[in-house]
Design a protein around this motif. Structure first.
Motif, PDB file in Angstrom:
ATOM      1  N   PRO A  98     116.365  12.526  13.059  1.00  0.00           N
ATOM      2  CA  PRO A  98     115.724  13.120  14.239  1.00  0.00           C
ATOM      3  C   PRO A  98     116.023  12.299  15.500  1.00  0.00           C
ATOM      4  CG  PRO A  98     114.174  12.955  12.422  1.00  0.00           C
ATOM      5  CD  PRO A  98     115.406  12.215  12.000  1.00  0.00           C
ATOM      6  N   GLN A  99     116.172  12.984  16.617  1.00  0.00           N
ATOM      7  CA  GLN A  99     116.549  12.310  17.855  1.00  0.00           C
ATOM      8  C   GLN A  99     115.521  11.266  18.292  1.00  0.00           C
ATOM      9  OE1 GLN A  99     117.644  15.279  20.770  1.00  0.00           O
ATOM     10  NE2 GLN A  99     119.494  15.820  19.650  1.00  0.00           N
ATOM     11  N   LYS A 100     114.252  11.505  18.035  1.00  0.00           N
ATOM     12  CA  LYS A 100     113.238  10.500  18.374  1.00  0.00           C
ATOM     13  C   LYS A 100     113.459   9.220  17.573  1.00  0.00           C
ATOM     14  CE  LYS A 100     109.528  13.428  20.048  1.00  0.00           C
ATOM     15  NZ  LYS A 100     108.164  13.886  19.889  1.00  0.00           N
ATOM     16  N   GLU A 101     113.851   9.378  16.321  1.00  0.00           N
ATOM     17  CA  GLU A 101     114.118   8.211  15.479  1.00  0.00           C
ATOM     18  C   GLU A 101     115.397   7.505  15.928  1.00  0.00           C
ATOM     19  OE1 GLU A 101     114.474   7.155  10.732  1.00  0.00           O
ATOM     20  OE2 GLU A 101     113.513   9.034  11.330  1.00  0.00           O
ATOM     21  N   ILE A 102     116.407   8.281  16.343  1.00  0.00           N
ATOM     22  CA  ILE A 102     117.635   7.680  16.871  1.00  0.00           C
ATOM     23  C   ILE A 102     117.293   6.851  18.107  1.00  0.00           C
ATOM     24  CG2 ILE A 102     119.889   8.138  17.931  1.00  0.00           C
ATOM     25  CD1 ILE A 102     120.051  10.676  16.170  1.00  0.00           C
ATOM     26  N   ALA A 103     116.431   7.384  18.969  1.00  0.00           N
ATOM     27  CA  ALA A 103     116.019   6.660  20.177  1.00  0.00           C
ATOM     28  C   ALA A 103     115.366   5.336  19.804  1.00  0.00           C
ATOM     29  CB  ALA A 103     115.058   7.527  20.993  1.00  0.00           C
ATOM     30  N   GLU A 104     114.522   5.364  18.786  1.00  0.00           N
ATOM     31  CA  GLU A 104     113.853   4.153  18.340  1.00  0.00           C
ATOM     32  C   GLU A 104     114.857   3.154  17.762  1.00  0.00           C
ATOM     33  OE1 GLU A 104     110.222   3.144  15.302  1.00  0.00           O
ATOM     34  OE2 GLU A 104     110.313   5.160  16.146  1.00  0.00           O
ATOM     35  N   ILE A 105     115.800   3.652  16.962  1.00  0.00           N
ATOM     36  CA  ILE A 105     116.822   2.791  16.356  1.00  0.00           C
ATOM     37  C   ILE A 105     117.675   2.136  17.438  1.00  0.00           C
ATOM     38  CG2 ILE A 105     118.970   2.799  14.998  1.00  0.00           C
ATOM     39  CD1 ILE A 105     117.642   5.058  13.295  1.00  0.00           C
ATOM     40  N   MET A 106     118.058   2.928  18.447  1.00  0.00           N
ATOM     41  CA  MET A 106     118.953   2.446  19.490  1.00  0.00           C
ATOM     42  C   MET A 106     118.223   1.682  20.599  1.00  0.00           C
ATOM     43  SD  MET A 106     121.832   3.296  18.237  1.00  0.00           S
ATOM     44  CE  MET A 106     122.836   2.726  19.593  1.00  0.00           C
ATOM     45  N   GLY A 107     116.909   1.823  20.644  1.00  0.00           N
ATOM     46  CA  GLY A 107     116.135   1.110  21.661  1.00  0.00           C
ATOM     47  C   GLY A 107     116.225   1.728  23.041  1.00  0.00           C
ATOM     48  N   ILE A 108     116.409   3.054  23.095  1.00  0.00           N
ATOM     49  CA  ILE A 108     116.429   3.773  24.379  1.00  0.00           C
ATOM     50  C   ILE A 108     115.494   4.973  24.289  1.00  0.00           C
ATOM     51  CG2 ILE A 108     118.525   3.328  25.707  1.00  0.00           C
ATOM     52  CD1 ILE A 108     120.171   4.841  23.960  1.00  0.00           C
TER      53      ILE A 108
END
Length: 161
Positions: free
Chosen positions: A129-139
């Motif tokens: 999920p894009q929210k999780e990608i944001a968390e992983i990437m720190g953005i």
């Protein structure tokens, strides 16, 4: 100790294939290297499992470890090869040979992306999920949405050339 071993085994079984596919993307389809990277990821997970602070989803934490492990490997090698075929990506209404050709084109184009864009699109292709990608990437989530849109446009242009 038995409880931590059981927890690790469950995490390993639930996440290994996803981590392996992510590592395949970073290793340009080299399955031996991808397996080594995935093994390194789970060694780090095992070593740090007791210190996991539950500030995020544990799968997010595992993906962050995987991305960092793969990026560290890229920094060491500083060479990129043409990406090989990655399974589980569907291209509808094409013959098997056409699918394979399109996959190779797509992953060859992905290999030309910068490290951050490559991380983002490989996680997106994994169905994270894009929210999780944001968390992983720190953005921020909004920044991820914009970057994914731009990356997809860039890849579409690359594949059509």
């Amino acid at each position: 100790m038995k409880n931590i071993e059981s927890k690790f085994e469950d995490l390993y079984n639930a996440n290994y294939n996803k981590v392996l596919r992510l590592c395949l993307g970073y290793s340009n389809g080299d399955s031996m290297l991808a397996k080594d990277l995935a093994q390194d990821v789970f060694i780090k997970v095992w070593e740090n499992l007791k210190s996991f602070r539950s500030e995020s989803n544990i799968s997010t934490w595992i993906y962050r470890i995987a991305v960092n492990t793969c990026l560290l490997n890229l920094r060491k090698k500083k060479t990129l090869k043409v990406l090989g075929e990655v399974k589980d990506l569907e291209i509808d209404n094409d013959s098997s040979a056409e699918k394979e050709f399109k996959l190779k084109q797509l992953y060859e184009c992905i290999s030309f992306l910068n490290k951050e864009s490559k991380s983002i699109i490989l996680l997106e292709l994994e169905g994270i999920p894009q929210k999780e990608i944001a968390e992983i990437m720190g953005i921020s989530h909004q920044a991820i949405r914009v970057r994914i849109h731009r990356i997809k446009n860039e890849l579409t242009k690359c594949v059509k050339k």
